[in-house]
Motif scaffolding. Structure first.
Motif, mmCIF file in Angstrom:
data_model
loop_
_atom_site.group_PDB
_atom_site.id
_atom_site.type_symbol
_atom_site.label_atom_id
_atom_site.label_comp_id
_atom_site.label_asym_id
_atom_site.label_seq_id
_atom_site.Cartn_x
_atom_site.Cartn_y
_atom_site.Cartn_z
ATOM 1 N N MET A 1 0.995 -1.373 -0.073
ATOM 2 C CA MET A 1 0.072 0.017 0.211
ATOM 3 C C MET A 1 0.943 1.196 -0.062
ATOM 4 O O MET A 1 1.958 1.275 0.569
ATOM 5 N N THR A 2 0.237 2.265 -0.495
ATOM 6 C CA THR A 2 1.073 3.703 -0.564
ATOM 7 C C THR A 2 0.411 4.392 0.654
ATOM 8 O O THR A 2 -0.675 4.325 0.949
ATOM 9 N N ILE A 3 1.053 5.335 1.004
ATOM 10 C CA ILE A 3 0.325 6.085 2.175
ATOM 11 C C ILE A 3 0.507 7.398 1.706
ATOM 12 O O ILE A 3 1.299 8.238 1.134
ATOM 13 N N GLY A 4 -0.797 8.343 1.840
ATOM 14 C CA GLY A 4 -1.052 9.668 1.600
ATOM 15 C C GLY A 4 -0.884 10.461 2.823
ATOM 16 O O GLY A 4 -1.780 10.206 3.657
ATOM 17 N N PHE A 5 -0.021 11.478 2.908
ATOM 18 C CA PHE A 5 -0.258 12.303 4.177
ATOM 19 C C PHE A 5 -0.829 13.690 3.808
ATOM 20 O O PHE A 5 -0.248 14.363 2.811
ATOM 21 N N VAL A 6 -1.803 13.904 4.380
ATOM 22 C CA VAL A 6 -2.680 15.224 3.855
ATOM 23 C C VAL A 6 -2.548 15.987 4.903
ATOM 24 O O VAL A 6 -2.890 15.692 6.252
ATOM 25 N N VAL A 7 -2.099 17.291 4.779
ATOM 26 C CA VAL A 7 -1.861 18.270 5.850
ATOM 27 C C VAL A 7 -2.716 19.569 5.497
ATOM 28 O O VAL A 7 -2.614 20.220 4.350
ATOM 29 N N THR A 8 -3.422 19.915 6.465
ATOM 30 C CA THR A 8 -4.000 21.182 6.446
ATOM 31 C C THR A 8 -3.348 22.258 7.204
ATOM 32 O O THR A 8 -2.826 22.214 8.295
ATOM 33 N N THR A 9 -3.257 23.531 6.467
ATOM 34 C CA THR A 9 -2.281 24.388 7.127
ATOM 35 C C THR A 9 -3.014 26.066 6.875
ATOM 36 O O THR A 9 -3.538 26.232 5.697
ATOM 37 N N LEU A 10 -2.558 26.712 7.801
ATOM 38 C CA LEU A 10 -2.962 28.115 7.703
ATOM 39 C C LEU A 10 -1.686 28.844 7.107
ATOM 40 O O LEU A 10 -1.877 30.098 6.915
ATOM 41 N N GLY A 11 -0.690 28.314 6.819
ATOM 42 C CA GLY A 11 0.611 28.942 6.381
ATOM 43 C C GLY A 11 1.525 28.963 7.377
ATOM 44 O O GLY A 11 2.628 29.791 7.121
ATOM 45 N N ARG A 12 1.973 28.230 8.323
ATOM 46 C CA ARG A 12 2.892 28.207 9.150
ATOM 47 C C ARG A 12 4.332 27.533 8.305
ATOM 48 O O ARG A 12 4.265 26.449 8.454
ATOM 49 N N LEU A 13 4.773 28.335 7.800
ATOM 50 C CA LEU A 13 6.087 27.740 7.000
ATOM 51 C C LEU A 13 7.227 26.950 7.640
ATOM 52 O O LEU A 13 7.571 26.016 7.202
#
Length: 293
Positions: A1-13
């Motif tokens: 299986m592949t893994i998808g990393f989903v990241v929600t951000t307000l833009g903290r670089l």
């Protein structure tokens, strides 16, 4: 299986850079990272392009505010095909060897969902049951959003995250979106009760605590909002009344049971938030938490 990393951000670089750096040498062929920018969109896109040029499989997209909306948007933006998806915060980092351990847990056709733990500057945020323990409506609370592993096909089948729950949503229910997702998955796929995979305690991601860097007023506003979401999930998913009452009352002890920066005075907003969630209504002018965790 592949893994998808989903990241929600307000833009903290800077935290995002640390996250991508921690993943850079750990990802396997087919793994993919999606950054969902809900602020500083151009900067997030530039950061994704920088790491993509270094060979990291990362793309950037955008959505309106709300952690649940962002995560749903990110899953939809993954490359076509089934995968296992997970949801790090934008201040999460992956210690060396963590991604290999995740693959060891998910790399077989029968995998449905599993959970691992998250650490902050004080240690483990939750304690997970031992391997082989059946999943139920009580121990499911030990898995928080950045520790969820769920097959994309199952995620899609239950409709993803409820966009009316979680940080930044338009509702007062500002937490428990991950638990709600797993509770709905348990109803949809009864096999999950016996086949949920609890990963070992040494498999974890790192992050920061709820109150880190906040003023007292900000922290207590956030705790109240989080208490609302948790209390609401208990009510919506039919937990026994005695359990909900005990849980609500225990909010008063929150400030005693947790180390600094939590203080004794933090128990009242947690109690009030849990009561609001249990009753399904807010008192006074409820303020939303507009930042993702």
């Amino acid at each position: 299986m592949t893994i998808g990393f989903v990241v929600t951000t307000l833009g903290r670089l800077e935290p995002l850079r640390a996250l991508l750096t921690s993943l850079e040498d750990q990802l396997r062929q087919g793994d993919h990272v999606v950054l969902v920018a809900q602020g500083a969109q151009d900067d997030v896109a530039a950061l994704a392009a920088e790491f993509s040029a270094r060979g990291v499989p990362v793309t950037a997209t955008t959505s309106a505010r709300g952690a649940s909306l962002g995560r749903n948007t990110g899953v939809a933006a993954l490359p076509a095909g089934d995968a296992v998806v997970t949801f790090p915060n934008d201040n999460t980092t992956y210690p060396d060897g963590t991604v290999a351990a995740l693959h060891a847990a998910v790399d077989d056709p029968g995998f449905l969902a599993g959970g691992f733990t998250s650490w902050d500057e004080r240690g483990p945020k939750t304690t997970l049951p031992s391997a082989g323990t059946p999943l139920d409506k009580y121990n499911v609370w030990s898995v928080i959003e950045m520790g969820i592993l769920i097959r994309r096909s199952l995620f899609d089948a239950v409709g993803g995250f409820d966009e009316n729950m979680g940080p930044g949503s338009a509702s007062p229910w500002q937490v428990a979106e991950g638990t709600d997702l797993l509770l709905r998955a348990m109803t949809h796929e009864p096999r999950l009760l016996k086949e949920f995979r609890w990963l070992p305690a040494d498999v974890h991601v790192d992050g920061i605590s709820t109150g880190f860097g906040l003023s007292t007023a900000e922290r207590r506003r956030k705790l109240r909002a989080y208490g609302r979401g948790t209390g609401r999930a208990f009510a919506v998913h039919g937990y026994p009344l005695w359990w909900r009452l005990a849980f609500t009352a225990a909010g008063l002890l929150y400030g005693i049971r947790n180390p600094r920066p939590i203080t004794v005075g933090d128990g009242w907003p947690m109690f009030l938030g849990r009561l609001e969630g249990t009753l399904g209504r807010t008192f006074g002018q409820a303020r939303m938490v507009s930042a993702t965790r």
